[in-house]
Design a protein around this motif. Structure first.
Motif, PDB file in Angstrom:
ATOM      1  N   MET B  62       0.825  -1.213   0.000  1.00 43.24           N
ATOM      2  CA  MET B  62       0.000   0.000   0.000  1.00 43.24           C
ATOM      3  C   MET B  62       0.859   1.264   0.000  1.00 43.24           C
ATOM      4  O   MET B  62       0.529   2.233  -0.684  1.00 43.24           O
ATOM      5  CB  MET B  62      -0.940   0.024   1.220  1.00 43.24           C
ATOM      6  N   ILE B  63       1.978   1.217   0.747  1.00 44.31           N
ATOM      7  CA  ILE B  63       2.882   2.387   0.761  1.00 44.31           C
ATOM      8  C   ILE B  63       3.452   2.610  -0.650  1.00 44.31           C
ATOM      9  O   ILE B  63       3.407   3.714  -1.184  1.00 44.31           O
ATOM     10  CB  ILE B  63       4.020   2.194   1.802  1.00 44.31           C
ATOM     11  N   LEU B  64       3.939   1.506  -1.251  1.00 45.98           N
ATOM     12  CA  LEU B  64       4.494   1.602  -2.605  1.00 45.98           C
ATOM     13  C   LEU B  64       3.437   2.070  -3.598  1.00 45.98           C
ATOM     14  O   LEU B  64       3.704   2.901  -4.470  1.00 45.98           O
ATOM     15  CB  LEU B  64       5.065   0.245  -3.046  1.00 45.98           C
ATOM     16  N   PHE B  65       2.218   1.541  -3.439  1.00 46.07           N
ATOM     17  CA  PHE B  65       1.124   1.908  -4.347  1.00 46.07           C
ATOM     18  C   PHE B  65       0.841   3.412  -4.273  1.00 46.07           C
ATOM     19  O   PHE B  65       0.695   4.076  -5.303  1.00 46.07           O
ATOM     20  CB  PHE B  65      -0.138   1.107  -4.001  1.00 46.07           C
ATOM     21  N   HIS B  66       0.791   3.952  -3.033  1.00 50.95           N
ATOM     22  CA  HIS B  66       0.501   5.379  -2.886  1.00 50.95           C
ATOM     23  C   HIS B  66       1.597   6.252  -3.481  1.00 50.95           C
ATOM     24  O   HIS B  66       1.310   7.286  -4.077  1.00 50.95           O
ATOM     25  CB  HIS B  66       0.275   5.729  -1.406  1.00 50.95           C
ATOM     26  N   ILE B  67       2.852   5.786  -3.318  1.00 47.15           N
ATOM     27  CA  ILE B  67       3.971   6.552  -3.894  1.00 47.15           C
ATOM     28  C   ILE B  67       3.862   6.555  -5.423  1.00 47.15           C
ATOM     29  O   ILE B  67       3.911   7.605  -6.067  1.00 47.15           O
ATOM     30  CB  ILE B  67       5.335   5.965  -3.432  1.00 47.15           C
ATOM     31  N   ILE B  68       3.663   5.346  -5.994  1.00 46.13           N
ATOM     32  CA  ILE B  68       3.584   5.223  -7.459  1.00 46.13           C
ATOM     33  C   ILE B  68       2.361   5.974  -8.007  1.00 46.13           C
ATOM     34  O   ILE B  68       2.427   6.643  -9.035  1.00 46.13           O
ATOM     35  CB  ILE B  68       3.580   3.726  -7.882  1.00 46.13           C
ATOM     36  N   TYR B  69       1.250   5.894  -7.281  1.00 48.66           N
ATOM     37  CA  TYR B  69       0.015   6.569  -7.707  1.00 48.66           C
ATOM     38  C   TYR B  69       0.220   8.093  -7.742  1.00 48.66           C
ATOM     39  O   TYR B  69      -0.185   8.759  -8.697  1.00 48.66           O
ATOM     40  CB  TYR B  69      -1.110   6.199  -6.740  1.00 48.66           C
ATOM     41  N   SER B  70       0.896   8.617  -6.705  1.00 50.00           N
ATOM     42  CA  SER B  70       1.154  10.069  -6.647  1.00 50.00           C
ATOM     43  C   SER B  70       2.095  10.500  -7.768  1.00 50.00           C
ATOM     44  O   SER B  70       1.876  11.535  -8.403  1.00 50.00           O
ATOM     45  CB  SER B  70       1.771  10.447  -5.296  1.00 50.00           C
ATOM     46  N   ILE B  71       3.131   9.678  -8.012  1.00 48.83           N
ATOM     47  CA  ILE B  71       4.076  10.003  -9.099  1.00 48.83           C
ATOM     48  C   ILE B  71       3.335   9.998 -10.443  1.00 48.83           C
ATOM     49  O   ILE B  71       3.507  10.899 -11.268  1.00 48.83           O
ATOM     50  CB  ILE B  71       5.269   9.000  -9.112  1.00 48.83           C
ATOM     51  N   GLY B  72       2.485   8.996 -10.634  1.00 47.51           N
ATOM     52  CA  GLY B  72       1.696   8.883 -11.871  1.00 47.51           C
ATOM     53  C   GLY B  72       0.818  10.102 -12.077  1.00 47.51           C
ATOM     54  O   GLY B  72       0.741  10.651 -13.187  1.00 47.51           O
ATOM     55  N   LEU B  73       0.168  10.556 -11.010  1.00 50.42           N
ATOM     56  CA  LEU B  73      -0.690  11.741 -11.091  1.00 50.42           C
ATOM     57  C   LEU B  73       0.121  12.982 -11.429  1.00 50.42           C
ATOM     58  O   LEU B  73      -0.303  13.814 -12.245  1.00 50.42           O
ATOM     59  CB  LEU B  73      -1.420  11.960  -9.754  1.00 50.42           C
ATOM     60  N   ALA B  74       1.302  13.093 -10.791  1.00 52.19           N
ATOM     61  CA  ALA B  74       2.167  14.259 -11.036  1.00 52.19           C
ATOM     62  C   ALA B  74       2.610  14.314 -12.493  1.00 52.19           C
ATOM     63  O   ALA B  74       2.566  15.377 -13.126  1.00 52.19           O
ATOM     64  CB  ALA B  74       3.386  14.193 -10.118  1.00 52.19           C
ATOM     65  N   ILE B  75       2.987  13.154 -13.036  1.00 60.39           N
ATOM     66  CA  ILE B  75       3.420  13.103 -14.444  1.00 60.39           C
ATOM     67  C   ILE B  75       2.257  13.493 -15.362  1.00 60.39           C
ATOM     68  O   ILE B  75       2.411  14.275 -16.301  1.00 60.39           O
ATOM     69  CB  ILE B  75       3.966  11.689 -14.786  1.00 60.39           C
ATOM     70  N   LYS B  76       1.070  12.966 -15.041  1.00 58.70           N
ATOM     71  CA  LYS B  76      -0.123  13.253 -15.856  1.00 58.70           C
ATOM     72  C   LYS B  76      -0.451  14.749 -15.837  1.00 58.70           C
ATOM     73  O   LYS B  76      -0.730  15.343 -16.887  1.00 58.70           O
ATOM     74  CB  LYS B  76      -1.304  12.438 -15.295  1.00 58.70           C
ATOM     75  N   LEU B  77      -0.375  15.340 -14.643  1.00 54.42           N
ATOM     76  CA  LEU B  77      -0.675  16.775 -14.516  1.00 54.42           C
ATOM     77  C   LEU B  77       0.356  17.619 -15.249  1.00 54.42           C
ATOM     78  O   LEU B  77       0.027  18.613 -15.893  1.00 54.42           O
ATOM     79  CB  LEU B  77      -0.722  17.177 -13.032  1.00 54.42           C
ATOM     80  N   LYS B  78       1.616  17.212 -15.170  1.00 57.37           N
ATOM     81  CA  LYS B  78       2.701  17.944 -15.828  1.00 57.37           C
ATOM     82  C   LYS B  78       2.556  17.863 -17.352  1.00 57.37           C
ATOM     83  O   LYS B  78       2.832  18.835 -18.061  1.00 57.37           O
ATOM     84  CB  LYS B  78       4.040  17.356 -15.371  1.00 57.37           C
ATOM     85  N   MET B  79       2.117  16.686 -17.839  1.00 57.07           N
ATOM     86  CA  MET B  79       1.951  16.516 -19.289  1.00 57.07           C
ATOM     87  C   MET B  79       0.770  17.329 -19.809  1.00 57.07           C
ATOM     88  O   MET B  79       0.795  17.847 -20.921  1.00 57.07           O
ATOM     89  CB  MET B  79       1.770  15.036 -19.622  1.00 57.07           C
ATOM     90  N   GLU B  80      -0.284  17.418 -18.977  1.00 56.40           N
ATOM     91  CA  GLU B  80      -1.479  18.168 -19.386  1.00 56.40           C
ATOM     92  C   GLU B  80      -1.219  19.680 -19.397  1.00 56.40           C
ATOM     93  O   GLU B  80      -1.742  20.396 -20.228  1.00 56.40           O
ATOM     94  CB  GLU B  80      -2.640  17.844 -18.444  1.00 56.40           C
ATOM     95  N   ASN B  81      -0.436  20.135 -18.413  1.00 58.53           N
ATOM     96  CA  ASN B  81      -0.144  21.567 -18.312  1.00 58.53           C
ATOM     97  C   ASN B  81       1.326  21.765 -17.954  1.00 58.53           C
ATOM     98  O   ASN B  81       1.730  21.592 -16.806  1.00 58.53           O
ATOM     99  CB  ASN B  81      -1.067  22.175 -17.234  1.00 58.53           C
ATOM    100  N   LYS B  82       2.119  22.125 -18.970  1.00 60.34           N
ATOM    101  CA  LYS B  82       3.574  22.203 -18.770  1.00 60.34           C
ATOM    102  C   LYS B  82       4.006  23.420 -17.934  1.00 60.34           C
ATOM    103  O   LYS B  82       5.105  23.449 -17.400  1.00 60.34           O
ATOM    104  CB  LYS B  82       4.291  22.191 -20.113  1.00 60.34           C
ATOM    105  N   ASP B  83       3.136  24.430 -17.852  1.00 58.11           N
ATOM    106  CA  ASP B  83       3.492  25.649 -17.104  1.00 58.11           C
ATOM    107  C   ASP B  83       3.189  25.538 -15.606  1.00 58.11           C
ATOM    108  O   ASP B  83       3.485  26.469 -14.854  1.00 58.11           O
ATOM    109  CB  ASP B  83       2.722  26.855 -17.675  1.00 58.11           C
TER     110      ASP B  83
END
Lengths: 80, 172
Positions: B62-83
């Protein structure tokens, strides 16, 4: 045989007219998860009366303007 | 795939892996036929050990899942809005996780339905374990059937949850 009914909703339309409100915002305002709002919108989940009223209150409309109890569209048996 | 579905998959797979590990260990030990494996005390200690391993494995997963999930969200947000700035990303992730992790009425209903299936599986296992005693099998077989049925019931619970999250619950 008793007629079958289904509960349909107009949440997507109401969200559109509320400045394209996101599912996340609606979820936050009603205190449920985004997934639940999505499931209700797609007709995968029938909400409780409490949640149905909360959704109606968010859009400032009556519960009948959000949900409709309509006869189910049954498949044409003669076409078999 | 939503947060709840992903979390259910992670916990179910972890639970299944621990159950499988115990299953192979039990078969190996039983076939080995050592003196220690003939006592109920030995099996009780091993079951407690595997329960502990299961709890720790699920916490780590669960700890690993939350870390990976947060990283995934961050990458997705960064790709959607680069600024977008890092602070804004952090705020958005916290907001998304907050709304996704809410335990609401749908989640509770699905949990209850899944739990019922899990209990049915454990109940069937209990009856089978009693039948094994009637058929003059050793109490070691009985205790193992009990343990496996509870473990499989727990894994089945996860699968049923996943099924209901995908299919939905209408007119509950």
């Amino acid at each position: 045989m008793p007629k079958s009914y289904e509960i349909t909703n107009k949440i997507r339309t109401l969200r559109f007219f509320a400045n394209e409100m996101s599912q996340q915002t609606l979820a936050e305002l009603t205190g449920v998860s985004r997934q639940t709002i999505n499931a209700i919108e797609l007709g995968k989940y029938t909400p409780s009366l409490d949640l149905a009223y909360k959704i109606a209150h968010v859009f400032n409309v009556l519960i009948d303007d959000v949900f409709e109890y309509a006869p189910m569209n049954e498949p044409n048996k003669e076409s078999k | 795939m939503t947060y709840h579905e992903k979390r259910t998959i992670v916990t179910s797979i972890t639970g299944l892996l621990v159950t499988l590990a115990y299953f192979f260990y039990a078969i190996f030990k039983y076939n080995e036929g050592s003196v220690e494996s003939l006592s109920l005390k030995f099996w009780a200690s091993k079951m407690l050990l595997f329960i502990g391993i299961g709890v720790v494995a699920i916490i780590i997963a669960m700890i690993l899942f939350h870390i990976i999930y947060s990283i995934g969200l961050a990458i997705k947000l960064k790709m959607e809005n680069k600024d977008i700035s890092d602070k804004e990303i952090e705020q958005k992730i916290n907001q998304l996780i907050k709304t996704d992790t809410v335990e609401d009425e749908m989640g509770k209903l699905i949990e209850l339905k899944a739990m019922r299936i899990g209990f049915i599986c454990a109940g069937i296992g209990f009856v089978l374990s009693l039948i094994s005693l009637l058929l003059n099998y050793s109490p070691i077989i009985m205790i193992n059937i009990l343990f496996l049925s509870f473990s499989l019931g727990s894994a089945l619970e996860g699968l049923v949850q996943l099924y209901y999250y995908r299919k939905g619950i209408r007119y509950a």
